[in-house]
Design an enzyme around this catalytic site. Structure first.
Site, short mmCIF file in Angstrom:
data_model
loop_
_atom_site.label_atom_id
_atom_site.label_comp_id
_atom_site.label_asym_id
_atom_site.label_seq_id
_atom_site.Cartn_x
_atom_site.Cartn_y
_atom_site.Cartn_z
CG HIS A 303 -2.23 -0.76 0.85
ND1 HIS A 303 -2.92 -1.53 1.75
CD2 HIS A 303 -2.92 -0.83 -0.30
CE1 HIS A 303 -3.98 -2.04 1.16
NE2 HIS A 303 -4.00 -1.64 -0.09
CD GLU A 544 -3.45 -10.32 -35.69
OE1 GLU A 544 -2.66 -9.91 -34.83
OE2 GLU A 544 -4.57 -10.80 -35.42
CG ASP A 568 0.55 -11.59 -33.95
OD1 ASP A 568 1.52 -12.21 -33.48
OD2 ASP A 568 -0.56 -11.53 -33.39
NE ARG A 578 3.58 -10.75 -30.17
CZ ARG A 578 2.34 -10.30 -30.24
NH1 ARG A 578 1.58 -10.57 -31.30
NH2 ARG A 578 1.83 -9.56 -29.30
CB CYS A 615 -4.38 -1.79 -32.62
SG CYS A 615 -4.52 -3.40 -33.38
#
Ligand code: PEP
Ligand code: MG
Length: 660
Positions: A303, A544, A568, A578, A615
């Site tokens: 915390h 991809e 990809d 990858r 993306c």
């Protein structure tokens, strides 16, 4: 009346400290005896500690049993809380170096004055050290006289009240400007619940009742309870041991009339150096005088680290303080990001850290100016800069970073987190929540992309020689309507709550798009026949695979948009896994072969008059963005922290510095 009900916990990340505290509070508002059963183990639902010790994760099934006059309403309330979405904040696991993933501190680094540790909160600081090492010895138990028991109990209850008041004050100070609870305020509220918990208070009072003094009773019970947390096989729950230990010590300090941390002796901002610093200690600190934190205990999920991140000062936790001569420690240079500190830095190091701090502050301020601009290139093109997310709990951060919607919701993470697959209704709730939060901006949700390195609990898959080239993404979904249809139905229903785009992953052939769209149409017809409302959806695919890039023109005839998955696309174009660090040399998005693939995808989109976005990780690379814009990309989606920098790159595009 005894009633029972099973429920699947859908609270983000399960019953961690804050939801456990809320649940206990809720249970306490009923007279009924309420128990939570996980497998063969039962816990009193009115005890935060007991609930946390059950370690209930998101997606797990539990049974609630209530006995008493108001059992029915208690059961209904608790079930609704556990299975509903109450905007719970996610438990903090995501520090840049969480204990689960962080490398061990560089214990061996023999650099003089260098103290190795873990990142608790990012940033750099340099300044005087304030050493907080209170005496945490455990005094031997004292026998008290029978007629002193009442007074001792009263002393203990007064100390408890004192600690709770401190926590209330810290919570009030941490509330957001509109009075709502910040993450920091929730931490203090949860710790107060822990302090008042019957699992802690009950045994302490029993010991005092059996004539043991209050200080040693508190420490005996508190430290034993902390040990139970420390033995849990889950990094997050383990760090709750710090909270319990902190409470026990604060209670003991208060009983002994010792003052807690008090920085009133400080006249300038300092770096607090502590063995163990509980959130309770922090609650007492005038945090405006804390410029950094260096502790030997704790991890990224403690915390204290959460609060440091929330307030925004750098922290190094889990540091090797044992090797430091604290009596001679005057100044500290602290690198929260790198997870280390330098004791008594020489002038050059000090100057270097001050300079790093100043330039980090300048750079952050400069980039943050772009967070909420609507980015247009100099030739007037509006570019959507959106967020990649993996759960509904990331929405707030994405919005705060300036996301103009979601450009990739990786739904498989939501499927992978639970012990079983989420139902249509659970999915619907999550999608609707995200859509509502971003409306009127678009939200692009990708259908399940399982396979490759992503496995799903509840789905049996045969082992494959080449999983990345195997039964994954759309290939698997088309073969498994029982998996695919509930997701499509949930998406169609959620579409009424905002602007939904859906996207199919791992497409390599036109027939897959046709088949996926046919399933979507079939699900829409079925829903309509059932009288369910459905909304409009834009349908797109990921580009991809090299096959998709090469056939972009044909594919574009069947969809409303493309989103290029450069991660990809790079691995498949380069035939380089990858996840294999050895092949990093080949896994380059700027390799001419990959650039050619991206360009082909953009050309295919342009020819068919559909829009194209990116993306994969390359979308958030400020140096790569100009190239993507030059090929006609109009949407970029990335991890939220990269958004301001990406917007800056868009706004500056056309200034003549970009690659063509
Ligand atoms: C990609 O492949 O670029 C992508 C965005 O998808 P993921 O990283 O989830 O495979
Ligand atoms: Mg991918």
């Amino acid at each position: 009346m005894i009633l029972e009900q099973r429920v699947t916990v859908t609270l983000e990340e399960g019953l961690h400290a804050r939801p456990a505290a809320r649940l206990a509070q809720l249970a306490k508002s009923f007279g009924a005896r309420i128990e939570i059963h996980k497998g063969a183990v039962a816990a009193n639902a009115k005890s935060t500690v007991k609930i946390m010790l059950l370690t209930v994760k998101e997606g797990e099934d539990i049974l609630i049993r209530a006995e008493g006059d108001d059992a029915a309403s208690a059961l209904a309330e608790l079930v609704s809380y556990l299975s509903g979405s109450h905007g719970e904040t996610k438990r903090e696991t995501a520090g840049p170096a969480s204990p689960a993933t962080a490398p061990e501190p560089d214990r061996a680094s023999g650099v003089a004055g260098r103290i190795a540790g873990l990142c608790g909160s990012e940033g750099v600081a340099v300044g005087p050290a304030f050493i907080y090492m209170p005496d945490h010895g455990v005094p031997a138990p004292q026998r008290i006289a029978p007629d002193a028991v009442e007074a001792e109990l009263l002393r203990f209850r007064t100390a408890l009240l004192d600690v709770c008041r401190t926590l209330d004050a810290a919570r009030d100070k941490a509330l957001n400007a509109d009075g709502s609870e910040s993450a920091e305020a929730q931490v203090f509220a949860a710790i107060k619940e822990l302090a008042q918990d019957s699992e802690l208070v009950g045994p302490i009072e029993q010991r005092i009742g059996a004539r043991q003094d209050a200080v040693s009773s508190t420490l005996d019970v508190g430290l034993a309870l902390a040990d139970r947390f420390a033995r849990i096989d889950d990094a997050y729950f383990r760090t709750r041991a710090d909270d319990v230990r902190g409470i026990a010590r604060q209670l003991a300090d208060s009983l002994q009339g010792r003052r807690g941390v008090d920085l009133s002796d400080l006249s300038e901002p300092s770096i607090v150096v502590a063995g163990e610093l509980s959130a309770l200690d922090l609650a007492r600190l005038p945090t405006h005088l804390v410029s950094g934190l260096l502790t030997s205990e704790g991890g990224a999920t403690s915390h204290v680290a959460i609060i440091a991140r929330a307030i925004g000062f750098p922290a190094v936790v889990g540091a090797r303080l044992a090797t430091v001569d604290l009596a001679r420690l005057r100044t500290i240079a602290l690198d929260g990001t790198g997870g280390y500190a330098i004791a008594n830095p020489d002038r050059d190091t000090e100057a270097l850290f001050r300079q790093r701090r100043a330039s980090a502050d300048d750079a952050r301020r400069e980039i943050e100016r772009f967070a909420h601009v609507e980015p247009r290139t100099r030739d007037g093109r509006r570019i959507e800069v959106a967020a990649n997310i993996g759960s509904a709990s990331e929405v707030e951060v994405a919005l705060a970073s300036g996301a103009m919607g979601v450009g990739l919701f990786r739904t498989e993470f939501m499927f992978m987190r639970g012990a079983s697959l989420p139902t249509e209704q659970e999915q619907y709730r999550t999608y609707a929540k995200v859509l509502g939060a971003f409306s009127p901006h678009p939200v692009l949700i990708r259908t399940l992309d399982i396979g490759g390195d992503k496995k799903l609990p509840g789905i049996e898959t045969e082992s494959e020689a080449n999983p990345f080239l195997g039964w994954r993404g759309i290939r698997m979904c088309l073969d498994q309507p029982a998996l695919f249809d509930p997701q499509l139905r949930a998406l169609l229903r959620a579409a009424v709550h905002g602007r939904l785009r859906i996207m199919f992953p791992m497409i390599s052939d036109v027939s897959e798009v046709i088949a996926a769209r046919a399933r979507l149409d079939a699900c829409r017809s079925a829903l309509q026949a059932e009288g369910e409302e459905t909304g409009p959806i834009e349908v797109g695919i990921m580009i991809e695979t090299p096959a998709a890039a090469l056939c972009a023109r044909e594919l574009a005839e069947h969809v409303d948009f493309f989103s290029i998955g450069t991660n990809d696309l790079t691995q498949y174009t380069m035939a380089a896994d990858r996840t294999n660090a050895r092949l990093a040399r080949l896994n380059r998005v700027d390799h001419p072969a990959v650039l050619r693939m991206i360009e082909l995808a953009c050309e295919g989109a342009r020819a068919a008059g559909i829009w194209v976005g990116v993306c994969g990780e390359a979308a958030g690379d400020a140096c790569f963005i100009p190239r993507l814009l030059s090929w006609g990309v109009t949407e970029l989606s990335m991890s939220p922290s990269l958004i301001p920098r990406a917007k800056k790159a868009v706004v500056e595009y056309g200034a003549g510095s970009e690659a063509a």
